[in-house]
Scaffold this motif. Sequence first.
Motif, mmCIF file in Angstrom:
data_model
loop_
_atom_site.group_PDB
_atom_site.id
_atom_site.type_symbol
_atom_site.label_atom_id
_atom_site.label_comp_id
_atom_site.label_asym_id
_atom_site.label_seq_id
_atom_site.Cartn_x
_atom_site.Cartn_y
_atom_site.Cartn_z
ATOM 1 N N GLU A 78 130.936 -11.296 74.784
ATOM 2 C CA GLU A 78 129.759 -11.456 75.805
ATOM 3 C C GLU A 78 129.703 -12.948 76.248
ATOM 4 O OE1 GLU A 78 128.042 -9.220 77.212
ATOM 5 O OE2 GLU A 78 129.302 -7.618 76.150
ATOM 6 N N LEU A 79 130.145 -13.841 75.435
ATOM 7 C CA LEU A 79 129.925 -15.222 75.953
ATOM 8 C C LEU A 79 131.029 -15.589 76.885
ATOM 9 C CD1 LEU A 79 128.894 -17.506 72.571
ATOM 10 C CD2 LEU A 79 127.833 -17.427 74.737
ATOM 11 N N ARG A 80 132.060 -14.858 76.937
ATOM 12 C CA ARG A 80 132.881 -15.150 77.953
ATOM 13 C C ARG A 80 132.693 -14.644 79.193
ATOM 14 N NH1 ARG A 80 137.409 -12.697 74.695
ATOM 15 N NH2 ARG A 80 136.975 -13.716 72.369
ATOM 16 N N LYS A 81 131.611 -13.767 79.075
ATOM 17 C CA LYS A 81 131.275 -12.966 80.364
ATOM 18 C C LYS A 81 130.154 -13.786 81.043
ATOM 19 C CE LYS A 81 131.953 -8.273 78.659
ATOM 20 N NZ LYS A 81 131.463 -7.369 78.459
ATOM 21 N N VAL A 82 129.582 -14.813 80.311
ATOM 22 C CA VAL A 82 128.580 -15.737 81.088
ATOM 23 C C VAL A 82 128.935 -16.587 82.019
ATOM 24 C CG1 VAL A 82 126.778 -17.430 80.407
ATOM 25 C CG2 VAL A 82 127.125 -15.599 78.850
ATOM 26 N N VAL A 83 128.296 -16.423 83.216
ATOM 27 C CA VAL A 83 128.645 -17.671 84.318
ATOM 28 C C VAL A 83 127.683 -18.624 84.051
ATOM 29 C CG1 VAL A 83 128.435 -17.932 86.418
ATOM 30 C CG2 VAL A 83 129.026 -15.684 85.876
ATOM 31 N N TRP A 84 128.130 -20.017 83.502
ATOM 32 C CA TRP A 84 127.276 -20.935 83.220
ATOM 33 C C TRP A 84 126.947 -21.784 84.571
ATOM 34 C CZ3 TRP A 84 125.521 -21.119 78.768
ATOM 35 C CH2 TRP A 84 126.034 -20.212 77.525
ATOM 36 N N PRO A 85 125.848 -22.499 84.529
ATOM 37 C CA PRO A 85 125.488 -23.248 85.885
ATOM 38 C C PRO A 85 126.334 -24.520 86.006
ATOM 39 C CG PRO A 85 123.896 -23.414 84.215
ATOM 40 C CD PRO A 85 124.854 -22.417 83.590
ATOM 41 N N THR A 86 126.687 -24.997 87.229
ATOM 42 C CA THR A 86 127.295 -26.138 87.356
ATOM 43 C C THR A 86 126.309 -27.306 87.093
ATOM 44 O OG1 THR A 86 126.431 -26.267 89.714
ATOM 45 C CG2 THR A 86 128.591 -25.198 89.423
ATOM 46 N N ARG A 87 126.787 -28.403 86.784
ATOM 47 C CA ARG A 87 125.961 -29.707 86.712
ATOM 48 C C ARG A 87 124.838 -30.036 87.629
ATOM 49 N NH1 ARG A 87 126.422 -34.482 83.584
ATOM 50 N NH2 ARG A 87 125.577 -36.033 84.685
ATOM 51 N N GLU A 88 125.517 -29.584 88.862
ATOM 52 C CA GLU A 88 124.490 -29.904 90.162
ATOM 53 C C GLU A 88 123.245 -28.927 89.968
ATOM 54 O OE1 GLU A 88 126.890 -29.325 93.218
ATOM 55 O OE2 GLU A 88 127.875 -31.466 93.117
ATOM 56 N N GLU A 89 123.574 -27.677 89.609
ATOM 57 C CA GLU A 89 122.204 -26.506 89.605
ATOM 58 C C GLU A 89 121.607 -26.825 88.490
ATOM 59 O OE1 GLU A 89 124.816 -22.337 91.140
ATOM 60 O OE2 GLU A 89 124.890 -23.181 89.022
ATOM 61 N N THR A 90 122.188 -27.520 87.095
ATOM 62 C CA THR A 90 121.163 -27.832 86.008
ATOM 63 C C THR A 90 120.392 -28.875 86.294
ATOM 64 O OG1 THR A 90 123.247 -27.105 84.635
ATOM 65 C CG2 THR A 90 121.422 -28.545 83.611
ATOM 66 N N ILE A 91 120.864 -30.134 87.161
ATOM 67 C CA ILE A 91 120.011 -31.238 87.407
ATOM 68 C C ILE A 91 118.953 -30.632 88.283
ATOM 69 C CG2 ILE A 91 120.042 -33.230 88.471
ATOM 70 C CD1 ILE A 91 122.986 -33.798 87.341
ATOM 71 N N ARG A 92 119.190 -29.998 89.370
ATOM 72 C CA ARG A 92 118.345 -29.538 90.309
ATOM 73 C C ARG A 92 117.173 -28.634 89.624
ATOM 74 N NH1 ARG A 92 121.022 -26.351 93.713
ATOM 75 N NH2 ARG A 92 122.308 -27.904 94.164
ATOM 76 N N THR A 93 117.687 -27.703 88.720
ATOM 77 C CA THR A 93 116.783 -26.796 87.703
ATOM 78 C C THR A 93 115.687 -27.565 86.939
ATOM 79 O OG1 THR A 93 118.162 -25.204 88.146
ATOM 80 C CG2 THR A 93 116.492 -24.925 86.573
ATOM 81 N N THR A 94 116.379 -28.795 86.439
ATOM 82 C CA THR A 94 115.664 -29.609 85.405
ATOM 83 C C THR A 94 114.503 -30.437 86.214
ATOM 84 O OG1 THR A 94 117.510 -29.618 83.993
ATOM 85 C CG2 THR A 94 115.678 -31.283 83.652
ATOM 86 N N GLY A 95 114.940 -31.006 87.663
ATOM 87 C CA GLY A 95 114.101 -31.646 88.417
ATOM 88 C C GLY A 95 112.845 -30.682 88.885
ATOM 89 N N VAL A 96 113.033 -29.396 88.990
ATOM 90 C CA VAL A 96 111.999 -28.490 89.533
ATOM 91 C C VAL A 96 111.145 -28.261 88.272
ATOM 92 C CG1 VAL A 96 111.759 -26.225 90.239
ATOM 93 C CG2 VAL A 96 113.397 -27.600 91.280
ATOM 94 N N ILE A 97 111.704 -28.154 87.117
ATOM 95 C CA ILE A 97 110.814 -28.143 85.798
ATOM 96 C C ILE A 97 109.938 -29.162 85.506
ATOM 97 C CG2 ILE A 97 111.059 -27.627 83.317
ATOM 98 C CD1 ILE A 97 113.388 -25.854 83.845
ATOM 99 N N VAL A 98 110.584 -30.299 85.674
ATOM 100 C CA VAL A 98 109.713 -31.645 85.567
ATOM 101 C C VAL A 98 108.620 -31.766 86.355
ATOM 102 C CG1 VAL A 98 109.924 -34.219 85.459
ATOM 103 C CG2 VAL A 98 111.584 -32.872 84.390
ATOM 104 N N VAL A 99 108.904 -31.335 87.789
ATOM 105 C CA VAL A 99 107.888 -31.675 88.674
ATOM 106 C C VAL A 99 106.685 -30.567 88.354
ATOM 107 C CG1 VAL A 99 107.481 -31.176 91.054
ATOM 108 C CG2 VAL A 99 109.441 -32.628 90.435
ATOM 109 N N VAL A 100 107.114 -29.259 88.290
ATOM 110 C CA VAL A 100 106.073 -28.267 87.765
ATOM 111 C C VAL A 100 105.165 -28.673 86.692
ATOM 112 C CG1 VAL A 100 105.646 -26.019 87.266
ATOM 113 C CG2 VAL A 100 107.345 -26.384 89.007
#
Length: 126
Positions: A78-100
């Motif tokens: 199942e772990l091989r099937k996971v689509v991991w986010p890119t570095r840019e997506e991770t940074i963008r999502t983290t920024g949104v979470i910090v702002v919220v």
Amino acid sequence: MNAKVEQASGTNAADIAKLALAAVILVGGIAGFYYFSGAAQVLRVLGLLVAVVAAAFVGSQTGPGRTLRFFLRESSIELRKVVWPTREETIRTTGVIVVVVIIISLILGLIDLILKVVVMDWLLKL
């Protein structure tokens, strides 16, 4: 996901004996590690690793051990099937979470301040 129906199986006496043997091997390895404190550190760690591997092998031959091995195998598939986010997506999502989090903390702080003023200045001065 695997569509196999799992059968409810109890732990029988042989499995209990094997698990007890695995526990004895593991405790023996730990006791040997401390008993031979005068020996070379490399030999002590090697002996402990051999005991851990032997205990894991004996434990894996039981019903619960087979279930654990099956679970780990299926989890790796199942772990091989996971689509991991890119570095840019991770940074963008983290920024949104910090702002919220900052915005919500400011709102809660403002509500707390308003309630303090209402309770302390208006209600308790009556």
